[in-house]
Design an enzyme around this catalytic site. Structure first.
Site, PDB file in Angstrom:
ATOM      1  CD  GLN A   1      17.094   1.492  66.409  1.00  0.00           C
ATOM      2  OE1 GLN A   1      16.812   2.602  66.855  1.00  0.00           O
ATOM      3  NE2 GLN A   1      17.956   1.353  65.434  1.00  0.00           N
TER       4      GLN A   1
ATOM      5  N   GLY B   1       9.881 -10.740  58.955  1.00  0.00           N
ATOM      6  CA  GLY B   1       9.272 -10.378  57.687  1.00  0.00           C
ATOM      7  C   GLY B   1       7.829 -10.847  57.629  1.00  0.00           C
TER       8      GLY B   1
ATOM      9  CE  LYS C   1      15.314  -9.125  52.389  1.00  0.00           C
ATOM     10  NZ  LYS C   1      16.698  -9.658  52.351  1.00  0.00           N
TER      11      LYS C   1
ATOM     12  CD  GLU D   1      15.583   4.940  61.467  1.00  0.00           C
ATOM     13  OE1 GLU D   1      15.068   6.047  61.219  1.00  0.00           O
ATOM     14  OE2 GLU D   1      15.175   4.187  62.368  1.00  0.00           O
TER      15      GLU D   1
ATOM     16  CG  ASP E   1      14.856   0.641  63.111  1.00  0.00           C
ATOM     17  OD1 ASP E   1      14.022  -0.154  62.651  1.00  0.00           O
ATOM     18  OD2 ASP E   1      16.015   0.728  62.663  1.00  0.00           O
TER      19      ASP E   1
ATOM     20  N   GLY F   1       7.015  26.087  61.480  1.00  0.00           N
ATOM     21  CA  GLY F   1       5.848  26.267  62.322  1.00  0.00           C
ATOM     22  C   GLY F   1       5.392  27.714  62.337  1.00  0.00           C
ATOM     23  N   GLY F   2       4.607  28.061  63.341  1.00  0.00           N
ATOM     24  CA  GLY F   2       4.064  29.405  63.410  1.00  0.00           C
ATOM     25  C   GLY F   2       5.088  30.458  63.787  1.00  0.00           C
TER      26      GLY F   2
END
Length: 409
Positions: A17, A97, A135, A138, A167, A242-243
């Site tokens: 992917q 790899g 290795k 995702e 990915d 967040g704000g």
């Protein structure tokens, strides 16, 4: 007018992917992307099949607009053909790899000798250091890049996000690096290495949590709903972090995706108070200001939810948007794939495939006014062997047949 990357040639040695998502973007931008596969093919052609003996959706949805050739890189003839391929491309992308391409006999130095203008992009799991040869998958990248520690509820385990930030998120970062190198080559006439690690890409997407880690040194994070803080950023459920505070509130009829995410801005509190039937809260000193509401965010969203549970998420969406309150319904995968606006924006597109028939896939998220992308089907395994080897590299038809018989292609 042609497409943005028309005339750019890409040799795609990627699989699964992260790499294919990057090269697919390049193909959508108009590059000629030739996917180089072992004679057995990209492993995802056979993974998660929903129809026997045809390319899986896993493969078809990540390899649109490409050509496919096969080549056994372990053979001497394969190495010879690969050298010819590299000499005539602009970009090489791989996600093997660490050291795999070097062991094939093609170090960066060797590739530069073959083609000094080559841009060589590599996607790895990790950067140089103790993790280099680990290795990476995702969710491993999510675990080690900061996503899982900050996803989930305070009293639960760390969670993976459904978004493929390890990915496909790395793929998008790789595209940025490739395009920057391609642009710089215009002035230097030299190619260069582009290396992106999955862990690094995820960390870049989690930067706000590193912001909050440093803010902790100066006290609790007021916008988080958590009651207690240690020396690390806690998981905080659906809090925006967040704000402006936000939360997912339940709607009717109470299904698993019957929720709307609501953001409460300072200017949004009065219209929200009116909608939920509590207009007096807009003037109540205990509720009127953001500072007054911060210590009781859970109660605030509980009040909002006591109103939303009596309406569907589409009704809540309409009423809140009419008051200019930021919000969004939780759209299920079924709703997304059937969403008329996404279809109209060509973000959900239908593609015909010669073996599996029509299937739906995600369209091009980058919209260019002068060169819109057209999503075309993924290639069959080795479909373009003759086009590339015979018509472009000058291999004779009898020699092509011999290469196939000898397992070179």
């Amino acid at each position: 007018m042609g497409q943005a990357l028309e005339g750019v040639r890409v040799l795609d040695m990627t699989h699964v992917q992260s790499g294919p998502s990057a090269t697919q973007i390049l193909a959508w931008l108009g590059a000629d992307v030739v996917k180089l596969e072992a004679p057995s093919g990209d492993i995802t052609r056979k993974q998660l099949r929903d129809i026997p003996d045809v390319d899986s959706l896993y493969f078809t949805m990540l390899n649109c607009n490409k050509r496919s050739i096969t080549l056994n890189m372990k053979s001497d003839k394969g190495k010879e053909l690969f050298t010819k391929l590299v000499s005539d491309v602009d970009i090489l992308v791989e996600n093997f790899g660490p050291g795999a391409v070097d062991r094939m006999g093609f170090t960066w130095e060797k590739l530069q000798e073959i083609n000094p203008r080559l841009i060589y992009a590599s996607i790895k799991g990790f950067g140089d250091g103790p993790y280099t040869h680990y290795k990476a998958y995702e969710v491993v990248a999510q675990a080690m890049g900061g996503s899982m520690t900050s996803t989930g509820f305070e009293d639960g385990p760390p969670l993976a996000t459904g978004a493929q930030i390890g990915d496909s998120g790395t793929g998008i970062h790789t595209v940025a690096g490739i395009l920057a190198a391609l642009y710089q080559r215009e002035s230097t006439d030299r190619g260069q290495r582009v290396t992106v690690a999955m862990q690094h890409a995820v960390l870049n997407l989690c930067r706000v949590k590193l912001r909050d880690q440093q803010r902790l040194a100066h006290g609790p994070l007021a916008e988080y709903p958590n009651e207690e803080f240690t020396d690390e950023v806690p998981r905080s459920g659906n809090a925006s972090g967040g704000g402006q505070p936000g939360w997912a509130v339940k709607c009717s009829p109470g299904g698993p995706n019957d929720y709307v995410y609501v953001i409460v801005q300072p200017v949004g509190w009065q219209p929200i108070a009116e909608l939920i039937g509590r207009p007096e809260l807009a003037e109540d000193p205990e509720w009127a200001t953001p500072e007054a509401r911060l210590p009781k965010l859970d109660k605030m969203f509980q009040l909002i939810e006591e109103w939303t549970v009596h309406h569907t998420k589409r009704e809540v969406l309409a009423m809140l948007n009419a008051k200019n309150v930021p919000c969004g319904p939780i759209l299920s995968t079924k709703e997304l794939i059937e969403d008329e606006s996404l279809v109209a924006n060509e973000m959900v597109v239908t593609v015909d495939h010669p073996e599996r028939g029509a299937f739906k896939t995600v369209g091009m998220p980058l919209k260019l006014s002068d060169s819109p992308a057209k999503v075309e089907r993924s290639p069959l395994l080795g479909e373009h062997n003759e086009d590339v080897y015979v018509k472009e590299l000058g291999v004779s038809v009898p020699e092509l047949a011999q290469l196939k018989a000898n397992g070179v292609i």
